[in-house]
Design a protein around this motif. Structure first.
Motif, PDB file in Angstrom:
ATOM      1  N   ARG A 190       0.836  -1.209   0.000  1.00 29.12           N
ATOM      2  CA  ARG A 190       0.000   0.000   0.000  1.00 29.12           C
ATOM      3  C   ARG A 190       0.868   1.256   0.000  1.00 29.12           C
ATOM      4  O   ARG A 190       0.532   2.253  -0.631  1.00 29.12           O
ATOM      5  N   LEU A 201      -1.290   4.181  -1.832  1.00 30.54           N
ATOM      6  CA  LEU A 201      -2.575   4.192  -1.134  1.00 30.54           C
ATOM      7  C   LEU A 201      -2.404   4.613   0.315  1.00 30.54           C
ATOM      8  O   LEU A 201      -3.377   4.870   1.010  1.00 30.54           O
ATOM      9  N   ARG A 213       0.372   0.786 -10.191  1.00 27.23           N
ATOM     10  CA  ARG A 213      -0.885   0.052 -10.209  1.00 27.23           C
ATOM     11  C   ARG A 213      -0.803  -1.068  -9.192  1.00 27.23           C
ATOM     12  O   ARG A 213       0.254  -1.664  -8.997  1.00 27.23           O
ATOM     13  N   LEU A 214      -1.951  -1.323  -8.557  1.00 28.89           N
ATOM     14  CA  LEU A 214      -1.988  -2.363  -7.529  1.00 28.89           C
ATOM     15  C   LEU A 214      -3.059  -3.372  -7.881  1.00 28.89           C
ATOM     16  O   LEU A 214      -4.191  -3.009  -8.182  1.00 28.89           O
ATOM     17  N   PHE A 271      -5.210  -6.439  -6.370  1.00 24.72           N
ATOM     18  CA  PHE A 271      -5.576  -6.941  -5.052  1.00 24.72           C
ATOM     19  C   PHE A 271      -5.797  -8.451  -5.079  1.00 24.72           C
ATOM     20  O   PHE A 271      -5.911  -9.055  -6.134  1.00 24.72           O
ATOM     21  N   ARG A 291     -12.046  -7.211  -7.225  1.00 23.55           N
ATOM     22  CA  ARG A 291     -12.591  -5.859  -7.030  1.00 23.55           C
ATOM     23  C   ARG A 291     -13.058  -5.235  -8.328  1.00 23.55           C
ATOM     24  O   ARG A 291     -12.709  -4.102  -8.661  1.00 23.55           O
ATOM     25  N   LEU A 292     -13.861  -5.987  -9.077  1.00 25.82           N
ATOM     26  CA  LEU A 292     -14.482  -5.439 -10.281  1.00 25.82           C
ATOM     27  C   LEU A 292     -15.778  -4.757  -9.877  1.00 25.82           C
ATOM     28  O   LEU A 292     -16.431  -5.182  -8.924  1.00 25.82           O
ATOM     29  N   LEU A 293     -16.159  -3.709 -10.594  1.00 24.31           N
ATOM     30  CA  LEU A 293     -17.444  -3.070 -10.348  1.00 24.31           C
ATOM     31  C   LEU A 293     -18.531  -3.987 -10.884  1.00 24.31           C
ATOM     32  O   LEU A 293     -18.586  -4.226 -12.090  1.00 24.31           O
ATOM     33  N   VAL A 324     -11.666   1.424 -16.456  1.00 20.97           N
ATOM     34  CA  VAL A 324     -11.345   2.099 -15.200  1.00 20.97           C
ATOM     35  C   VAL A 324      -9.829   2.249 -15.073  1.00 20.97           C
ATOM     36  O   VAL A 324      -9.321   3.255 -14.582  1.00 20.97           O
ATOM     37  N   ARG A 362      -6.712   8.676 -15.722  1.00 24.85           N
ATOM     38  CA  ARG A 362      -6.995  10.014 -16.270  1.00 24.85           C
ATOM     39  C   ARG A 362      -7.069   9.998 -17.789  1.00 24.85           C
ATOM     40  O   ARG A 362      -7.553  10.957 -18.392  1.00 24.85           O
ATOM     41  N   ALA A 392      -9.090  -8.169 -13.894  1.00 21.28           N
ATOM     42  CA  ALA A 392      -8.391  -7.244 -12.996  1.00 21.28           C
ATOM     43  C   ALA A 392      -6.967  -7.004 -13.493  1.00 21.28           C
ATOM     44  O   ALA A 392      -6.448  -5.890 -13.405  1.00 21.28           O
ATOM     45  N   ARG A 443      -7.143  -4.654 -16.382  1.00 20.35           N
ATOM     46  CA  ARG A 443      -7.393  -3.305 -15.873  1.00 20.35           C
ATOM     47  C   ARG A 443      -6.097  -2.672 -15.347  1.00 20.35           C
ATOM     48  O   ARG A 443      -5.826  -1.491 -15.559  1.00 20.35           O
ATOM     49  N   ALA A 444      -5.276  -3.506 -14.666  1.00 21.15           N
ATOM     50  CA  ALA A 444      -4.024  -2.977 -14.119  1.00 21.15           C
ATOM     51  C   ALA A 444      -3.035  -2.647 -15.232  1.00 21.15           C
ATOM     52  O   ALA A 444      -2.220  -1.742 -15.101  1.00 21.15           O
ATOM     53  N   LEU A 450     -14.026  -1.728  -3.078  1.00 22.17           N
ATOM     54  CA  LEU A 450     -14.255  -1.087  -4.378  1.00 22.17           C
ATOM     55  C   LEU A 450     -13.894   0.390  -4.312  1.00 22.17           C
ATOM     56  O   LEU A 450     -13.352   0.949  -5.264  1.00 22.17           O
ATOM     57  N   MET A 508     -10.247   0.586  -4.490  1.00 15.81           N
ATOM     58  CA  MET A 508      -9.834   0.325  -5.870  1.00 15.81           C
ATOM     59  C   MET A 508     -10.010   1.598  -6.708  1.00 15.81           C
ATOM     60  O   MET A 508      -9.103   2.002  -7.431  1.00 15.81           O
ATOM     61  N   ARG A 558     -10.110   4.679  -5.763  1.00 17.34           N
ATOM     62  CA  ARG A 558      -9.117   5.695  -5.376  1.00 17.34           C
ATOM     63  C   ARG A 558      -7.766   5.355  -5.980  1.00 17.34           C
ATOM     64  O   ARG A 558      -7.056   6.226  -6.478  1.00 17.34           O
ATOM     65  N   SER A 559      -7.393   4.059  -5.932  1.00 18.80           N
ATOM     66  CA  SER A 559      -6.065   3.694  -6.427  1.00 18.80           C
ATOM     67  C   SER A 559      -5.973   3.878  -7.944  1.00 18.80           C
ATOM     68  O   SER A 559      -4.880   4.013  -8.481  1.00 18.80           O
ATOM     69  N   TYR A 560      -7.124   3.901  -8.633  1.00 17.06           N
ATOM     70  CA  TYR A 560      -7.090   4.158 -10.071  1.00 17.06           C
ATOM     71  C   TYR A 560      -7.345   5.627 -10.382  1.00 17.06           C
ATOM     72  O   TYR A 560      -7.715   5.986 -11.497  1.00 17.06           O
ATOM     73  N   MET A 567      -9.646   7.867  -9.403  1.00 16.62           N
ATOM     74  CA  MET A 567     -10.965   8.489  -9.573  1.00 16.62           C
ATOM     75  C   MET A 567     -11.059   9.723  -8.680  1.00 16.62           C
ATOM     76  O   MET A 567     -10.610   9.709  -7.543  1.00 16.62           O
ATOM     77  N   ARG A 601     -19.582   6.467 -10.004  1.00 10.41           N
ATOM     78  CA  ARG A 601     -19.299   5.160 -10.589  1.00 10.41           C
ATOM     79  C   ARG A 601     -19.237   4.041  -9.565  1.00 10.41           C
ATOM     80  O   ARG A 601     -19.336   2.874  -9.916  1.00 10.41           O
TER      81      ARG A 601
END
Ligand SMILES: Nc1ncnc2c1ncn2[C@@H]1O[C@H](COP(=O)(O)OP(=O)(O)O)[C@@H](O)[C@H]1O
Ligand SMILES: [Mg+2]
Lengths: 273, 288
Positions: A72, A77, A98-99, A101, A105-107, A118, A122, A162, A165-166, B179, B182, B184-186, B188, B196
């Motif tokens: 972390r 983080l 990038r981390l 987990f 932790r997918l939406l 995601v 930016r 995941a 995504r990373a 989540l 997660m 925050r770490s990306y 957002m 989201r």
């Protein structure tokens, strides 16, 4: 030999897998005297570690020894209580760590493509965003699941999403916190070779926390053991890649690290993560 | 896949007597499960029973008029335009009370879920007011606001407020912290995190609050219209009682049931549209 379409996309996406390219993509990391306290509890008591650009480092240690805390800190983080943490040779502005987990932790309310998007951070509205997402999904072999809901994926597939995504932002540093811990043995071996291929091709610096010493040796250039808040063991793993499982040299290394881990434990407990 | 004959040879006792009735029941059961009409089976059976009891004279029309008498009453009220006017008035009251009370509750629930300060400032007060049965306020509200529209709006909005507030607050607070981390770490932003991660995560709970609120909404409105109104379905029922028109009273009750069903169906459709990702809400006909 024929190349599967997924593999072609994969190569198109990622950089030249030579050592030089790897050093250019990855970022070096320097930790000196890094500490982290939670009130009275001093979890990290001074970690000194130099990680060369583009290397793969595995971190092992007993449960609660502070491995997640360290990751972390590395991934931004959390802030250290003391000591120093520096990326690269001072130009640390463009390092977006990038981390990954232990849980995917997918939406749940976003389709697979949108979950990978995601990871663009930016760059979410960049013109080539969709293309990069598609390539990252192809790289982990899930191009055909782009429109699926996470709820219908298996555990291994979710973890591959995941990973995509990373990786979609092409990070120079990727931290992985026991990402394969919850997978079954076979899925896990598949994921390990996927991780190795992605790392070889993309050349980022990788720090993997794992409770599986075999996994650490299969993947890492270097295995670091943390005990009582400090680095207790630092072993180089000098085996040719891609690695074969179960070679004599790997077995010897594994036995050595395990001996250190079990060391000083009450004999009837053994080490448990 | 094991075929039926394969199973039959494995289990001779089943093969011995292929029970036709059992097979029929199984087919019928599957048909019942698939049909859109199935949910209406019980209401129609009750209606038939009612008609039969009235037709044979076992049910006195003074106690409960026959269905056709209700239909006649409905028809005459439709013809003189009274029914449509009353339904429109009640519906408008219900919607405006719901929007005002639910809207404020939603915003306050979000604020208190997201901000500890806001929670410390207002939550205790809200919980105290929540323990007052809102219908017990009717005499006071009549004294303050008379029997005009404000009184009904106030009571309905107050009734709707609590279920929406409590469930929005709970929904926001129970969003998976992993989540949020997660997100925050990306990278957002706070707003992206809200839009989201937090809002979609809280949505199932918010819908529970909304459906609960709809029940409270009708209940409050009926009582308020019965006691203090000069228009609306509740008023129509009260007036009919004074003239001993049992058919109109029953008609009013049926209309409330229908309006409640419409509101509930609307929320169900909204749920299905916004929670398509949720295994519990996925439309079984479209998911694979
Ligand atoms: N946010 C926190 N607040 C208080 N204690 C914490 C916090 N995070 C971790 N700890 C404590 O720090 C220790 C190390 O935790 P962790 O880094 O998760 O260990 P692990 O090596 O198993 O990943 C544990 O004793 C844990 O209880
Ligand atoms: Mg951990």
């Amino acid at each position: 030999m024929t190349v599967k379409p997924a593999d072609r996309d994969f190569d198109a996406l990622f950089a030249d897998p030579s050592t030089r390219a790897r050093a250019a993509r990855g970022v070096s990391i320097r930790l000196s005297g890094l500490t982290r306290r939670f009130g009275e509890l001093e979890v990290l008591r001074g970690i000194d570690l130099d990680i060369a650009a583009g290397r793969f480092v595995a971190i092992v240690g007993r449960s609660g020894c502070g491995k997640s805390t360290l990751l972390r800190l590395l991934s931004g983080l959390d802030r250290p209580s003391g000591g120093e943490l520096a990326f690269g040779a001072g130009e640390d502005d463009d390092v977006v760590p990038r981390l990954m987990f232990q849980e995917p932790r997918l939406l749940p309310w976003a389709r697979v493509v949108d979950n990978v998007a995601v990871g663009l951070g930016r760059d979410r509205d960049a013109p080539d965003g969709r293309l990069r997402v598609a390539s990252a999904l192809a790289a982990v072999g899930l191009a055909e699941k782009a429109e699926a809901w996470p709820a219908v994926l298996s555990g291994g597939q979710k973890q591959r999403v995941a990973l995509a995504r990373a990786l979609v932002s092409r990070p120079r540093f990727l931290a992985l916190d026991e990402p394969l811990g919850a997978l079954d043995a076979l899925t896990r071996i598949g994921m390990q070779s996927l991780l190795e291929r992605v790392w070889l091709a993309q050349g980022f610096t990788a720090v993997l926390v794992t409770h599986d010493v075999g996994e650490a040796i299969a993947l890492a250039d270097r295995v670091v053991m943390i005990e009582e808040g400090r680095v207790a063991l630092d072993v180089a793993v000098d085996l040719p890649r891609p690695r074969r499982r179960g070679s004599a040299e790997a077995a010897r290394l594994e036995a050595e690290i395990l001996r250190h881990l079990v060391h000083e434990e009450p004999p009837d407990v053994g080490w448990v993560i | 896949m094991t075929s039926a004959t394969g199973l039959a040879t494995l289990v001779p006792s089943i093969a011995a007597e292929p029970p036709r009735t059992a097979r029929f029941l199984r087919t019928a059961g599957r048909g019942l499960l698939a049909s859109r009409l199935t949910p209406w089976l019980v209401p129609f059976a009750l209606l038939a029973l009612w008609a039969a009891a009235s037709g044979t004279g076992r049910l006195s029309p003074q106690f409960l008029p026959p269905p056709w008498a209700i239909a006649e009453a409905a028809w005459s009220k439709i013809l003189d335009g009274e029914l449509a006017a009353n339904i429109a008035v009640s519906f408008r009251r219900a919607i405006s009370g719901f929007l005002v009370g639910g809207g404020i509750a939603f915003l306050l629930g979000l604020a208190n879920g997201l901000s500890r300060l806001s929670e410390r400032l207002t939550d205790t007060t809200v919980q105290m007011i929540r323990n007052i049965p809102n219908l017990s306020l009717i005499p006071l509200v009549i004294l303050w606001l008379g029997i005009g529209e404000e009184a009904k709006l106030f009571l309905t909005a107050l009734g709707v407020f609590f279920p929406v507030y409590v469930n929005t607050f709970h929904g926001v607070r129970t969003v998976d912290a992993g989540l949020v981390e997660m997100g925050r770490s990306y990278g957002m932003t706070r707003f992206e995190l809200f839009r989201r991660v937090i809002l979609p995560g809280a949505l199932p709970s918010i819908f529970v609050g909304v459906r609960f609120a709809l029940g409270v909404m009708w209940l409050t409105l009926i009582v308020a219209e019965t006691i203090a109104a000069s228009s609306g379905i509740g008023h129509m029922a009260t007036e009919a009682r004074e003239f001993l028109q049992v058919d109109v009273v029953v008609l009013a009750i049926l209309i409330y049931a229908a309006l409640g069903k419409v509101a509930d169906t609307t929320v169900r459709l909204l749920e299905r549209a916004t929670l398509a990702w949720h295994p519990a809400f996925a439309d079984p006909r479209t998911s694979k």
